[in-house]
Design a protein around this motif. Sequence first.
Motif, PDB file in Angstrom:
ATOM      1  N   GLY A 146       0.847  -1.226  -0.045  1.00 20.96           N
ATOM      2  CA  GLY A 146       0.108  -0.050  -0.089  1.00 20.96           C
ATOM      3  C   GLY A 146       0.757   1.183   0.039  1.00 20.96           C
ATOM      4  O   GLY A 146       0.250   2.248   0.205  1.00 20.96           O
ATOM      5  N   LYS A 147       2.119   1.004  -0.153  1.00 18.78           N
ATOM      6  CA  LYS A 147       2.803   2.487   0.037  1.00 18.78           C
ATOM      7  C   LYS A 147       3.957   2.344  -1.266  1.00 18.78           C
ATOM      8  O   LYS A 147       3.846   1.548  -2.163  1.00 18.78           O
ATOM      9  N   GLN A 148       4.367   3.642  -1.711  1.00 15.49           N
ATOM     10  CA  GLN A 148       5.178   3.811  -2.950  1.00 15.49           C
ATOM     11  C   GLN A 148       6.717   3.191  -2.744  1.00 15.49           C
ATOM     12  O   GLN A 148       6.843   3.083  -1.509  1.00 15.49           O
ATOM     13  N   ARG A 149       7.178   3.039  -3.649  1.00 12.94           N
ATOM     14  CA  ARG A 149       8.540   2.256  -3.685  1.00 12.94           C
ATOM     15  C   ARG A 149       9.462   3.471  -2.943  1.00 12.94           C
ATOM     16  O   ARG A 149       9.319   4.684  -3.343  1.00 12.94           O
ATOM     17  N   GLU A 150      10.205   3.101  -2.301  1.00 17.04           N
ATOM     18  CA  GLU A 150      11.362   4.223  -1.528  1.00 17.04           C
ATOM     19  C   GLU A 150      12.717   3.493  -1.625  1.00 17.04           C
ATOM     20  O   GLU A 150      12.917   2.604  -1.663  1.00 17.04           O
ATOM     21  N   LEU A 151      13.608   4.700  -1.788  1.00 17.25           N
ATOM     22  CA  LEU A 151      14.942   4.259  -1.769  1.00 17.25           C
ATOM     23  C   LEU A 151      15.441   3.965  -0.355  1.00 17.25           C
ATOM     24  O   LEU A 151      15.329   4.774   0.575  1.00 17.25           O
ATOM     25  N   VAL A 152      16.210   2.997  -0.306  1.00 17.82           N
ATOM     26  CA  VAL A 152      16.711   2.695   1.094  1.00 17.82           C
ATOM     27  C   VAL A 152      18.224   2.871   1.017  1.00 17.82           C
ATOM     28  O   VAL A 152      18.770   3.335   2.225  1.00 17.82           O
ATOM     29  N   ALA A 153      19.033   2.536   0.033  1.00 18.49           N
ATOM     30  CA  ALA A 153      20.499   2.713   0.162  1.00 18.49           C
ATOM     31  C   ALA A 153      21.217   2.898  -1.197  1.00 18.49           C
ATOM     32  O   ALA A 153      20.480   2.232  -2.020  1.00 18.49           O
TER      33      ALA A 153
ATOM     34  N   THR B 294       9.456  -4.548   6.580  1.00 17.12           N
ATOM     35  CA  THR B 294       8.813  -5.476   5.830  1.00 17.12           C
ATOM     36  C   THR B 294       8.421  -4.697   4.356  1.00 17.12           C
ATOM     37  O   THR B 294       7.904  -3.657   4.320  1.00 17.12           O
ATOM     38  N   GLY B 295       8.710  -5.518   3.367  1.00 11.22           N
ATOM     39  CA  GLY B 295       8.335  -5.226   2.053  1.00 11.22           C
ATOM     40  C   GLY B 295       9.152  -5.854   0.850  1.00 11.22           C
ATOM     41  O   GLY B 295       9.699  -6.891   1.154  1.00 11.22           O
ATOM     42  N   VAL B 296       8.979  -5.526  -0.394  1.00  8.35           N
ATOM     43  CA  VAL B 296       9.651  -6.270  -1.639  1.00  8.35           C
ATOM     44  C   VAL B 296      10.928  -5.250  -1.756  1.00  8.35           C
ATOM     45  O   VAL B 296      10.638  -4.031  -1.844  1.00  8.35           O
ATOM     46  N   TYR B 297      12.039  -5.826  -1.612  1.00  6.94           N
ATOM     47  CA  TYR B 297      13.173  -5.194  -1.967  1.00  6.94           C
ATOM     48  C   TYR B 297      13.812  -5.327  -3.498  1.00  6.94           C
ATOM     49  O   TYR B 297      13.859  -6.612  -3.733  1.00  6.94           O
ATOM     50  N   TYR B 298      14.097  -4.339  -3.869  1.00  9.40           N
ATOM     51  CA  TYR B 298      14.570  -4.245  -5.408  1.00  9.40           C
ATOM     52  C   TYR B 298      15.679  -3.744  -5.482  1.00  9.40           C
ATOM     53  O   TYR B 298      16.174  -2.795  -5.021  1.00  9.40           O
ATOM     54  N   CYS B 299      16.454  -4.485  -6.361  1.00 12.44           N
ATOM     55  CA  CYS B 299      17.930  -3.920  -6.635  1.00 12.44           C
ATOM     56  C   CYS B 299      17.806  -3.051  -7.904  1.00 12.44           C
ATOM     57  O   CYS B 299      17.006  -3.294  -8.755  1.00 12.44           O
ATOM     58  N   ASN B 300      18.633  -1.925  -7.996  1.00 10.89           N
ATOM     59  CA  ASN B 300      18.684  -0.930  -9.156  1.00 10.89           C
ATOM     60  C   ASN B 300      20.138  -0.429  -9.528  1.00 10.89           C
ATOM     61  O   ASN B 300      20.754  -0.439  -8.542  1.00 10.89           O
TER      62      ASN B 300
END
Length: 118
Positions: A42-49, A90-96
């Motif tokens: 329910g949230k937008q994708r956010e930059l973690v690192a 908690t969430g889906v983590y994406y590599c970029n």
Amino acid sequence: QVQLVESGGGLVQPGGSLKLSCAASGIIVDINFLSWYRQAPGKQRELVASLTPFRTTYYADSVKGRFIISKDDFKNTVYLQMNSLKPEDTGVYYCNVRESGPGGSEYWGQGTQVTVSS
């Protein structure tokens, strides 16, 4: 063809640790901008690192002191070490991976689920 394949996600209790991996092919991680994003339900994708080709790092305030982004140039792989995990991680983590040249392309992995719950 560029491929980014994440692994290492799973279910972990609060306070636990996980290490995510992102194996890259078709692109060299050493000379490009590397990032991990996450998207909670329910949230937008956010930059973690992020990790730049100049070896500088950026961390979201919510993960500072707990997460570490790194890379292995020989294995052409990006990592995210996550410690002291909280339910809000908690969430889906994406590599970029974003190419460092002008107008460079951007590539995404398929995502890996991280669930922090007791």
